[in-house]
Write an enzyme that holds these catalytic residues in place. Structure first.
Site, PDB file in Angstrom:
ATOM      1  N   ASP A 100      -1.296   6.413   4.496  1.00  0.00           N
ATOM      2  CA  ASP A 100      -0.102   5.629   4.797  1.00  0.00           C
ATOM      3  C   ASP A 100       1.122   6.530   4.900  1.00  0.00           C
ATOM      4  O   ASP A 100       1.269   7.478   4.132  1.00  0.00           O
ATOM      5  CB  ASP A 100       0.085   4.598   3.667  1.00  0.00           C
ATOM      6  CG  ASP A 100       1.035   3.490   4.068  1.00  0.00           C
ATOM      7  OD1 ASP A 100       1.366   2.665   3.200  1.00  0.00           O
ATOM      8  OD2 ASP A 100       1.452   3.429   5.243  1.00  0.00           O
ATOM      9  N   GLY A 101       2.007   6.222   5.836  1.00  0.00           N
ATOM     10  CA  GLY A 101       3.281   6.934   5.908  1.00  0.00           C
ATOM     11  C   GLY A 101       3.393   7.914   7.067  1.00  0.00           C
ATOM     12  O   GLY A 101       4.380   8.649   7.140  1.00  0.00           O
TER      13      GLY A 101
END
Lengths: 285, 279
Positions: free
Chosen positions: B40-41
């Protein structure tokens, strides 16, 4: 002169001493980490105390309405601490969260459910509410008691329900196509076997480690998970902090766009005031 | 140029030596055998560094390859990465296209690596949702590496745990149905009572049809970008898994964060091992 044997002995002893040194280093690192966590626990304790006293302005207002359904996972070894469980539920209920799911792996809380229900006037078992859709409209407190048998084993029981349904549909001659069952049929089958509760908004874990201990997998797809520490270290301020963190870091999905929203919306707010254990609840007028 | 690159080379060498030393100290304690990670990210990383979105996913892929290398050095046998969720098909077509082309490149790179290293590659998810080219590429890579066991890399693509559970239930239902039909067609009346037990779906039947059946349950699940949700990833398999949430974006994941996560796991190892034995 043959140096092979002394060389082998030398490498052997270097390896042994090296292993001992690495092991000692490992213990030293963990001792330092233990001290760090101990210090952090002291600081969290102090922060919880300040929050309980209402001295930290940030935590004075909670938008509790965003938590429609709260799940609490308790480590089974601590689930027998019924007084702590009741205290926690009392705090949660006083803050205005009325629909709670209690989970422990071994079903200890299920055995104590009568004792727990007795402490809350008008509280009813989730299983006694007629429809999940009506849950949010229930003015009284609903409590759901869940254990491992409502997780993976319930999926196996639901699979047998779907098997019977499939056998009947094939006997009737209908063609299922590529996908036999949909998610809604699976949810219905889980309801049929008595494990069809709603997906919690927030899951609080009371235990030594941050793991959900087998909470029904079908129900925690997008649930926020927060670790609260052991139940014996239960603190009102920590509960407020966890709820605050969830309710203020609200992420609203609009299609593919993610918007971080911390605006004050016209929801029911809880004014914690200065008293520490009896917050008053004010609805928006 | 030579004098400029020499300090850099020395710095990189020192960093590598320090990392190996730290990993050696870590290995003195109990080690996880399976690490799962939610990547994620990537988009936030790209936005923060003023890169285009695709560059964020490229950086994420690079970080994943570094993570696999670190796990190999630490002796961690199983690594699972959540590369693409079924829900992600709702993203912009350009982004989905970029991720699919990245998947294609990663498959090509993994094919080259597996020619020299005994890495088993497994793709978990509903591969029918991929294009025929990617699906065939994935299946070829899985077949080519099926016999390797030193390190197992599972890439979850077109994956959702709820879809995995549903698929597993469907497979179990079909298996029991056809088993029931076979027994009914060639049945002996005396065997009916024995067969009733065999026609009931058990937990073992469900678990053997899971996409993730080739790997044991994860010991650690790492989620980056300071998120505290499983987002429909491995919630079935993570009953006794240490959930680690890191306040960094996935492309920034390095050996130090991995070290910290493993130290945390070692702190709770006795408790988690006891819970797993009690099941």
């Amino acid at each position: 002169m043959d140096f092979a044997r002394p060389k082998r002995m030398l490498y052997f002893w270097i390896d042994k001493i090296g292993n001992v040194l690495f092991r000692l280093s490992w213990h030293l690192v963990h001792a330092i980490i233990y001290l760090c966590y101990f210090t952090m626990a002291m600081l969290h304790g102090l922060e919880s105390h300040l929050i309980s006293r209402g001295l930290l302005r940030k935590y004075k207002y909670l938008h509790i309405s965003k938590i429609n359904y709260l799940a609490i996972v308790i480590e089974s070894e601590e689930a027998c601490r019924t007084s702590n469980v009741i205290q926690l539920l009392l705090w949660v209920a006083t803050l205005g969260i009325n629909h709670i799911c209690l989970y422990d792996n071994e079903g200890i809380l299920k055995k104590s459910k009568d004792v727990i229900l007795d402490k809350f006037d008008g509280a009813i078992l989730f299983q006694d509410t007629h429809e999940n859709n009506m849950l949010l409209d229930q003015p009284c407190m609903t409590l759901e008691f869940v254990s491992f048998s409502d997780g993976k084993e319930a999926v196996a029981r639901a699979a047998n329900v779907l098997l019977m349904k499939y056998i009947k549909s094939r006997a009737a001659g209908s063609n299922q196509g590529e996908q036999i069952f949909s998610e809604s049929e699976m949810s219905e089958a889980l309801k049929t076997v008595g494990s069809g509760g709603p997906e919690p908004d927030l899951l609080l874990i009371y235990g030594p480690a941050r793991c959900h201990l087998g909470f029904p997998a079908w129900r925690i797809r997008y649930t926020e998970i927060q670790h609260m520490g052991p139940l014996k270290s239960l603190k009102y301020g920590s509960l407020i902090k966890a709820l605050y963190r969830y309710t203020t870091n609200l992420q609203i999905w609009y299609g593919n766009k993610q918007v971080k929203c911390s605006a004050v919306l016209p929801w029911k707010t809880v004014n914690l005031g200065k008293s520490n254990r009896t917050p008053s609840i004010h609805g928006d007028s | 140029m030579e004098s400029e690159s020499l300090p850099r080379k020395i710095f990189t060498l020192c960093k590598t030596l320090v990392r190996k030393l730290v990993f050696r100290v870590l290995r003195a304690g109990p080690m996880p055998s399976h690490i799962a990670v939610i990547m994620d990210g990537n988009r936030r990383y790209a936005k923060r560094n003023r890169l285009n979105e695709g560059a964020g996913h490229d950086a994420g892929a690079m970080a994943l390859f570094y993570l696999i290398t670190y796990c190999y050095e630490l002796g961690i046998k199983y690594i699972t990465a959540y590369a693409f969720s079924t829900d992600n098909f709702r993203r912009k077509p350009q982004e989905v296209g970029k991720i699919m082309s990245l998947l294609r490149e990663s498959m090509a790179l993994l094919t080259k690596i597996t020619k020299h290293q005994p890495v088993r590659v497994h793709f978990a998810g509903n591969l029918e949702l991929l294009s025929a080219e990617l699906r065939d590429g994935a299946r070829k890579l899985m077949e080519a590496t099926a016999d390797y066991s030193k390190i197992v890399v599972t890439i979850c693509v077109c994956y959702c745990c709820s879809d995995e559970i549903l698929n597993s239930v469907e497979e179990s239902v079909l298996e029991k149905y056809y088993n029931h039909s076979y027994i009914r067609d060639s049945h002996d009346d005396n065997d009916n009572d024995d067969n009733d037990g065999k026609n009931t779906i058990t937990l073992v039947d469900i678990e053997k049809h899971m996409y993730m059946a080739v790997t044991p349950e994860p010991d650690i699940l790492i989620r980056t970008a300071h998120e505290h949700r499983l987002s429909n990833f491995l919630q079935w398999q993570t009953s006794y898994t240490q959930l680690a949430s890191l306040p960094i974006d996935f492309p920034e994941l390095n050996s130090w964060q991995l070290t910290w996560v493993i130290l945390d796991f070692q702190r709770n190892y006795d408790y988690l091992a006891r819970k797993k034995l009690q099941r």
